[in-house]
Design a protein around this motif. Structure first.
Motif, mmCIF file in Angstrom:
data_model
loop_
_atom_site.group_PDB
_atom_site.id
_atom_site.type_symbol
_atom_site.label_atom_id
_atom_site.label_comp_id
_atom_site.label_asym_id
_atom_site.label_seq_id
_atom_site.Cartn_x
_atom_site.Cartn_y
_atom_site.Cartn_z
ATOM 1 N N ILE A 247 0.824 -1.215 0.000
ATOM 2 C CA ILE A 247 0.000 0.000 0.000
ATOM 3 C C ILE A 247 0.856 1.263 0.000
ATOM 4 O O ILE A 247 0.450 2.314 -0.496
ATOM 5 C CB ILE A 247 -0.948 0.008 1.229
ATOM 6 N N ASP A 248 2.067 1.178 0.536
ATOM 7 C CA ASP A 248 2.925 2.356 0.668
ATOM 8 C C ASP A 248 3.700 2.678 -0.613
ATOM 9 O O ASP A 248 4.562 3.554 -0.606
ATOM 10 C CB ASP A 248 3.908 2.164 1.826
ATOM 11 N N TYR B 84 -0.233 4.300 -4.627
ATOM 12 C CA TYR B 84 -1.229 4.625 -3.602
ATOM 13 C C TYR B 84 -0.847 5.875 -2.804
ATOM 14 O O TYR B 84 -1.332 6.082 -1.693
ATOM 15 C CB TYR B 84 -1.413 3.442 -2.654
ATOM 16 N N SER B 85 0.038 6.677 -3.375
ATOM 17 C CA SER B 85 0.477 7.898 -2.689
ATOM 18 C C SER B 85 -0.732 8.734 -2.270
ATOM 19 O O SER B 85 -1.640 8.989 -3.055
ATOM 20 C CB SER B 85 1.377 8.717 -3.622
ATOM 21 N N TRP C 131 -2.523 7.827 0.552
ATOM 22 C CA TRP C 131 -3.485 7.029 1.327
ATOM 23 C C TRP C 131 -3.568 7.488 2.780
ATOM 24 O O TRP C 131 -4.642 7.396 3.398
ATOM 25 C CB TRP C 131 -3.145 5.535 1.242
ATOM 26 N N SER D 189 -7.258 8.217 5.443
ATOM 27 C CA SER D 189 -7.264 7.092 6.388
ATOM 28 C C SER D 189 -8.086 7.377 7.639
ATOM 29 O O SER D 189 -7.974 6.653 8.630
ATOM 30 C CB SER D 189 -5.825 6.758 6.793
ATOM 31 N N ILE E 147 -7.961 3.392 -1.939
ATOM 32 C CA ILE E 147 -7.070 2.418 -2.591
ATOM 33 C C ILE E 147 -7.783 1.696 -3.735
ATOM 34 O O ILE E 147 -7.142 1.284 -4.704
ATOM 35 C CB ILE E 147 -6.482 1.405 -1.587
ATOM 36 N N ALA F 185 -7.458 4.009 -6.565
ATOM 37 C CA ALA F 185 -6.042 4.174 -6.916
ATOM 38 C C ALA F 185 -5.509 2.986 -7.699
ATOM 39 O O ALA F 185 -4.487 3.101 -8.384
ATOM 40 C CB ALA F 185 -5.212 4.382 -5.656
ATOM 41 N N TYR G 149 -6.251 -0.778 -6.475
ATOM 42 C CA TYR G 149 -6.245 -2.094 -5.829
ATOM 43 C C TYR G 149 -7.128 -3.095 -6.574
ATOM 44 O O TYR G 149 -6.848 -4.276 -6.606
ATOM 45 C CB TYR G 149 -6.701 -1.979 -4.372
ATOM 46 N N PRO H 28 -5.766 1.400 -11.846
ATOM 47 C CA PRO H 28 -6.183 2.785 -11.541
ATOM 48 C C PRO H 28 -7.468 3.157 -12.282
ATOM 49 O O PRO H 28 -7.757 2.637 -13.355
ATOM 50 C CB PRO H 28 -4.994 3.626 -12.029
#
Length: 352
Positions: free
Chosen positions: A90-91, A95-96, A98, A102, A112, A115, A117, A121
């Protein structure tokens, strides 16, 4: 094989950056793995359906056929590494942002999902909106179930320790000695035994750490009988001392064997030898040389030193023969180390 209830327990007791997002992480795992029933989870500790990326240093790549065909997925050695691997996944730059989304599990899942997942995208189409919203709704419907599972895991009593003394000491065979050092056997394509011993020891420790069993690794080394004896003496006050090695012979022999001291080994040492040799052989799909008649009693200096302490059991594991070509030595030594740990856990449970 990996167990779903164990996964929930490990997740509940793992510290993550945003604790309130554990329910989202678990809800995704429920959806992606079918409550832990997928082969990707059972065989490779990947309940999130995560495809392999080089940045995920806690995983190895594995080919896996999912509903959308064969691809390269994350293969984790332990459940704890899978949980950490999820957040590494995720990091990544894709996913910049996130962390700025949160505040709630719903904010996180929605971010996500769009983005990338699910199905990559967002492409700007109405069809993609429908796909992503469908996924988001499925995950959000599982949040209450995830919350109940985590609450139950948090409130469950911690099991009585299965170790009686200080736990487990793993010795990296042919470790570096302050005075002298030799890397052990040199295998196919120049692979060095000491390097593989380190991989196996680290993998075994990961499994033991996850099970909550205290474990230390010693890499002191030694090349003469006196030095080896002194290494063994460091086993004092431990439940298990396991010296980790890889074999080499005639470029033809292959198999796993776990040895005990020829005169000082007792019934408990032999029991662990049998358990461990069988576990390694099964994991790697090779011969169990102990079960096939190899005498486990050998004159080994490191085990002589260990047996002269109050250690409960001491063994020397030869995982496989490295002078024979195998598909991937790092993978074999990783899996062999995990098998060592599983055998130790079985023995500790049987004797607790």
């Amino acid at each position: 094989m990996f167990n779903w209830n164990d996964f929930v327990q490990v997740l509940a007791r793992t510290n993550i950056e945003f604790e309130h997002l554990k329910v989202a992480q678990l809800a995704q795992a429920i959806l992606e793995s079918g409550w832990g029933k997928s082969k990707l989870f059972k065989l490779h500790a990947n309940p999130f359906g995560m495809k392999y990326r080089q940045e995920i240093h806690t995983a190895l790549p594995v080919k896996y056929e999912a509903h959308d065909g064969i691809d390269i997925y994350c293969n984790f050695a332990t459940l704890a590494s899978a949980i950490k691997g999820y957040w590494i996944f995720i990091d990544r730059p894709v996913y910049s942002g996130w962390r700025n989304n949160s505040a709630t599990p719903e904010d996180f899942i929605r971010f996500i999902a769009f983005a990338g997942y699910i199905d990559g995208p967002f492409d700007g189409t109405q069809a993609d909106i429908v796909r992503k919203e469908k996924y988001i709704n499925k995950v959000l419907k599982l949040i209450p179930d995830a919350r109940k599972l985590l609450e139950k895991a948090d409130s469950s009593p911690i099991e009585k320790p299965i170790w009686k003394k200080k736990g487990v000491m793993l010795e990296v065979g042919h470790g570096k000695n302050p005075k002298t050092w030799e890397p052990g056997a040199v295998g196919f394509n120049g692979v060095r035994e000491h390097d593989l011993n380190q991989i196996a020891a680290s993998s075994a420790k990961n499994v033991l750490d996850e099970a909550g069993v205290p474990c230390v690794i010693t890499d002191f080394g030694g090349v003469n009988n006196s030095g080896l004896y002194d290494i063994g003496k460091t086993a004092a006050n431990y439940d298990v001392f396991c010296s980790i090695h890889h074999n080499s012979f005639n470029r033809e022999a292959q198999g796993a064997e776990v040895l005990v001291h020829h005169t000082k080994g007792d019934a408990e040492d032999l029991e662990l030898s049998s358990l461990m040799s069988a576990e390694i052989a099964k994991e790697l799909g090779i011969s169990d040389r102990i079960a096939n008649g190899r005498n486990p009693r050998q004159n080994l200096g490191v085990l002589s030193g260990a047996e002269d302490t109050n250690v409960r059991v001491s063994v020397l594991a030869e995982l496989y023969f490295i002078d024979v070509e195998v598909s991937n030595t790092k993978d074999w030594s990783t899996r062999g180390g995990e098998a060592i740990a599983r055998a130790i856990l079985k023995w500790l449970r049987q004797t607790s």
